[in-house]
Scaffold this active site. Structure first.
Site, PDB file in Angstrom:
ATOM      1  N   CYS A 117      -5.707 -32.224 -15.624  1.00 37.22           N
ATOM      2  CA  CYS A 117      -4.977 -33.230 -16.404  1.00 37.22           C
ATOM      3  C   CYS A 117      -3.672 -33.571 -15.687  1.00 37.22           C
ATOM      4  CB  CYS A 117      -4.687 -32.699 -17.802  1.00 37.22           C
ATOM      5  SG  CYS A 117      -3.849 -33.908 -18.839  1.00 37.22           S
TER       6      CYS A 117
ATOM      7  N   CYS B  43       2.560 -30.905 -19.728  1.00 41.77           N
ATOM      8  CA  CYS B  43       2.840 -30.106 -20.935  1.00 41.77           C
ATOM      9  C   CYS B  43       3.001 -28.631 -20.545  1.00 41.77           C
ATOM     10  CB  CYS B  43       1.710 -30.277 -21.946  1.00 41.77           C
ATOM     11  SG  CYS B  43       1.255 -32.015 -22.211  1.00 41.77           S
TER      12      CYS B  43
ATOM     13  N   CYS C 268       0.405 -25.829 -21.326  1.00 45.71           N
ATOM     14  CA  CYS C 268      -1.031 -26.099 -21.227  1.00 45.71           C
ATOM     15  C   CYS C 268      -1.696 -25.613 -19.935  1.00 45.71           C
ATOM     16  CB  CYS C 268      -1.291 -27.588 -21.399  1.00 45.71           C
ATOM     17  SG  CYS C 268      -3.078 -27.931 -21.526  1.00 45.71           S
TER      18      CYS C 268
ATOM     19  N   CYS D 271     -14.907 -30.211 -33.252  1.00 49.27           N
ATOM     20  CA  CYS D 271     -13.782 -30.900 -32.610  1.00 49.27           C
ATOM     21  C   CYS D 271     -13.962 -30.890 -31.093  1.00 49.27           C
ATOM     22  CB  CYS D 271     -12.475 -30.188 -32.925  1.00 49.27           C
ATOM     23  SG  CYS D 271     -12.232 -29.830 -34.659  1.00 49.27           S
TER      24      CYS D 271
ATOM     25  N   CYS E  27     -14.363 -34.605 -35.008  1.00 50.89           N
ATOM     26  CA  CYS E  27     -12.955 -34.759 -34.638  1.00 50.89           C
ATOM     27  C   CYS E  27     -12.913 -34.810 -33.111  1.00 50.89           C
ATOM     28  CB  CYS E  27     -12.152 -33.566 -35.147  1.00 50.89           C
ATOM     29  SG  CYS E  27     -10.407 -33.625 -34.673  1.00 50.89           S
TER      30      CYS E  27
ATOM     31  N   CYS F 275      -5.313 -35.769 -37.716  1.00 51.38           N
ATOM     32  CA  CYS F 275      -5.087 -34.325 -37.563  1.00 51.38           C
ATOM     33  C   CYS F 275      -3.887 -34.211 -36.626  1.00 51.38           C
ATOM     34  CB  CYS F 275      -6.322 -33.667 -36.952  1.00 51.38           C
ATOM     35  SG  CYS F 275      -6.066 -31.937 -36.497  1.00 51.38           S
TER      36      CYS F 275
ATOM     37  N   ARG G 209      -3.996 -25.837 -40.835  1.00 48.71           N
ATOM     38  CA  ARG G 209      -4.914 -24.986 -40.065  1.00 48.71           C
ATOM     39  C   ARG G 209      -4.135 -23.945 -39.268  1.00 48.71           C
ATOM     40  NH1 ARG G 209      -7.365 -28.555 -37.195  1.00 48.71           N
ATOM     41  NH2 ARG G 209      -8.813 -28.925 -38.883  1.00 48.71           N
TER      42      ARG G 209
HETATM   43  N1  SAM Z   1      -5.101 -33.985 -23.692  1.00 50.54           N
HETATM   44  C1  SAM Z   1      -5.050 -34.306 -25.067  1.00 50.54           C
HETATM   45  C2  SAM Z   1      -3.657 -34.264 -25.617  1.00 50.54           C
HETATM   46  O1  SAM Z   1      -2.806 -33.554 -25.110  1.00 50.54           O
HETATM   47  O2  SAM Z   1      -3.412 -34.953 -26.607  1.00 50.54           O
HETATM   48  C3  SAM Z   1      -5.956 -33.474 -25.922  1.00 50.54           C
HETATM   49  C4  SAM Z   1      -6.139 -31.988 -25.643  1.00 50.54           C
HETATM   50  S1  SAM Z   1      -4.686 -30.960 -25.807  1.00 50.54           S
HETATM   51  C5  SAM Z   1      -5.242 -29.445 -25.106  1.00 50.54           C
HETATM   52  C6  SAM Z   1      -4.599 -30.677 -27.570  1.00 50.54           C
HETATM   53  C7  SAM Z   1      -3.485 -29.799 -28.106  1.00 50.54           C
HETATM   54  O3  SAM Z   1      -3.756 -28.436 -27.788  1.00 50.54           O
HETATM   55  C8  SAM Z   1      -2.093 -30.011 -27.566  1.00 50.54           C
HETATM   56  O4  SAM Z   1      -1.443 -31.091 -28.170  1.00 50.54           O
HETATM   57  C9  SAM Z   1      -1.405 -28.706 -27.971  1.00 50.54           C
HETATM   58  O5  SAM Z   1      -0.821 -28.836 -29.238  1.00 50.54           O
HETATM   59  C10 SAM Z   1      -2.560 -27.709 -28.007  1.00 50.54           C
HETATM   60  N2  SAM Z   1      -2.411 -26.687 -26.958  1.00 50.54           N
HETATM   61  C11 SAM Z   1      -2.645 -26.834 -25.641  1.00 50.54           C
HETATM   62  N3  SAM Z   1      -2.385 -25.706 -24.966  1.00 50.54           N
HETATM   63  C12 SAM Z   1      -1.969 -24.795 -25.889  1.00 50.54           C
HETATM   64  C13 SAM Z   1      -1.533 -23.449 -25.808  1.00 50.54           C
HETATM   65  N4  SAM Z   1      -1.460 -22.808 -24.647  1.00 50.54           N
HETATM   66  N5  SAM Z   1      -1.183 -22.823 -26.951  1.00 50.54           N
HETATM   67  C14 SAM Z   1      -1.246 -23.476 -28.138  1.00 50.54           C
HETATM   68  N6  SAM Z   1      -1.639 -24.747 -28.259  1.00 50.54           N
HETATM   69  C15 SAM Z   1      -1.985 -25.416 -27.165  1.00 50.54           C
HETATM   70 FE1  SF4 Z   2      -3.191 -32.615 -20.563  1.00 55.05          FE
HETATM   71 FE2  SF4 Z   2      -2.956 -30.249 -21.700  1.00 55.05          FE
HETATM   72 FE3  SF4 Z   2      -1.017 -32.013 -21.996  1.00 55.05          FE
HETATM   73 FE4  SF4 Z   2      -3.405 -32.443 -23.213  1.00 55.05          FE
HETATM   74  S1  SF4 Z   2      -1.955 -30.795 -23.622  1.00 55.05           S
HETATM   75  S2  SF4 Z   2      -2.177 -33.925 -22.064  1.00 55.05           S
HETATM   76  S3  SF4 Z   2      -4.782 -31.497 -21.701  1.00 55.05           S
HETATM   77  S4  SF4 Z   2      -1.654 -31.071 -20.042  1.00 55.05           S
END
Ligand code: SAM
Ligand code: SF4
Ligand code: DTB
Length: 329
Positions: free
Chosen positions: A54, A58, A61, A98, A129, A189, A261
């Site tokens: 990606c 973030c 992530c 989901c 979802c 959500c 949740r």
């Molecule tokens: N890429 C898309 C986005 O960011 O909107 C969808 C997938 S992203 C993995 C969905 C959510 O997963 C993120 O907004 C975050 O809140 C959660 N998430 C990701 N990594 C995480 C982590 N290490 N611990 C807890 N929540 C996490």
């Molecule tokens: Fe990409 Fe992870 Fe951020 Fe979603 S949360 S936009 S998968 S880096």
């Protein structure tokens, strides 16, 4: 007690989060019981349909291409594999399926492929979802037309703290996508993450934003950060479990009709902490042994916990307030 408000202030929410623990929990339970059966929990199952690589940054992530987390990227999954996973999820008691994709925002071709996934999962009689990143109004409309039930798009944290976590898209970008999803008639959500080193005021700021959405999101995922080696937030000081419980209780009080949740992070929680979170008003969990890319407790451990609490899984997506819940003990 349970009128819907959208005008919570930060000081008021900080005060709510900081109330004596037992008073806060008693009020949260009362609100919960007014809207939900406290002995029924919703089970959702996650599937990563497109993993890693990606472009976003973030800081929590494991799927960002900017951090070396050892994750092996995977292309968009074929529909047949999605159907097999959804069938397993249904057999394990999940009513919602989901699908998550590690995209900043999908292109129209990718949306069409996801539409196939959604239609196939809906044909199994499950709620659908997806979480795909930012969406245009047209793309949201297309997903609505395909019959999508929920779109997950988190605000993640407060506007003030946001810039320390993500720099590649703005808070307003997220609010715009949420607006497009809502306008298309898809249920929302939307929640966030705690345990990223934020203060209680930051958690209050997130809750104020979530409760400020009108209508409130139908589902509010509260994720406890899963600390993944290689991500910038790996090693951040762990959150006191009571702060997680307080956050859930405040979410329950501020958004009385929403399903809260208890999402990521349960592998790091004791059974007793999870039970307190359910007592504070969480009534949904992710089932199965994997979230998107990280571990989740798994079915046998969850069924054991729910049995010990006399809590049953919601058996049908049509019964948010079942008249006669089916108990397992
Ligand atoms: N890429 C898309 C986005 O960011 O909107 C969808 C997938 S992203 C993995 C969905 C959510 O997963 C993120 O907004 C975050 O809140 C959660 N998430 C990701 N990594 C995480 C982590 N290490 N611990 C807890 N929540 C996490
Ligand atoms: Fe990409 Fe992870 Fe951020 Fe979603 S949360 S936009 S998968 S880096
Ligand atoms: C949400 O709020 N939590 C889920 C779901 N929405 C998509 C994702 C949690 C991901 C945890 C890290 C991982 O497994 O990659």
């Amino acid at each position: 007690m349970s009128e819907l408000r959208h005008d919570w202030s930060i000081p008021e929410t900080v005060a709510l989060l900081g109330r004596p623990f037992h008073d806060l929990l008693a009020d949260a339970q009362a609100v919960h019981r007014a809207g939900f059966d406290p002995n029924v929990v919703e089970g959702a199952m996650l599937l990563s349909v497109k993993t890693g690589a990606c472009p976003e940054d973030c800081a929590y992530c494991p799927q960002s291409s900017r951090y070396d987390t050892g994750l092996i990227p995977e292309r968009l999954m074929p529909t047949a594999e999605v159907i097999a996973a959804a069938q397993n999820a249904k057999a394990a008691g999940a009513t919602r399926f989901c699908m998550g994709a590690a995209w900043r925002s999908p292109n129209d071709r990718q949306v069409e492929q996801i539409v196939e996934h959604i239609e196939a999962v809906a044909d199994l009689g499950m709620e659908t979802c997806v979480t795909l990143g930012m969406l245009t109004d047209r793309q949201a409309g297309r997903l609505a037309e395909a019959g999508l039930d929920y779109y997950n798009h988190n605000l993640d944290t407060s506007p003030e703290f946001y810039g320390t976590i993500i720099t590649t898209r703005t808070y307003d970008d997220r609010l715009e996508t949420l607006g497009n999803v809502r306008a298309a008639g898809i249920k929302v959500c939307c929640g966030g993450i705690v345990g990223m080193g934020e203060s209680r005021t930051v958690r209050a700021g997130l809750l104020v934003q979530l409760a400020g959405l009108d209508p409130h999101p139908e589902s509010v995922p509260v994720n406890l950060l899963v600390q993944v080696p290689g991500t910038p937030l790996h090693g951040v000081e762990a959150l006191d479990g009571f702060e997680l419980v307080r956050t859930i209780a405040a979410a329950r009080i501020m958004m009385p009709k929403s399903v809260v949740r208890l999402s990521a992070g349960r592998t790091e929680m004791s059974d007793e902490l999870q039970a307190l979170c359910l007592h504070a008003g969480a009534s949904s969990i992710f089932l199965g042994d994997r979230l998107l890319t990280t571990p989740n407790p798994g079915d046998s451990s969850d069924h054991d916990l729910l049995d010990r609490l006399g809590v049953s899984l919601r058996v049908s997506s049509a019964t948010l307030r079942p008249e006669a819940p089916v108990h397992t003990v």
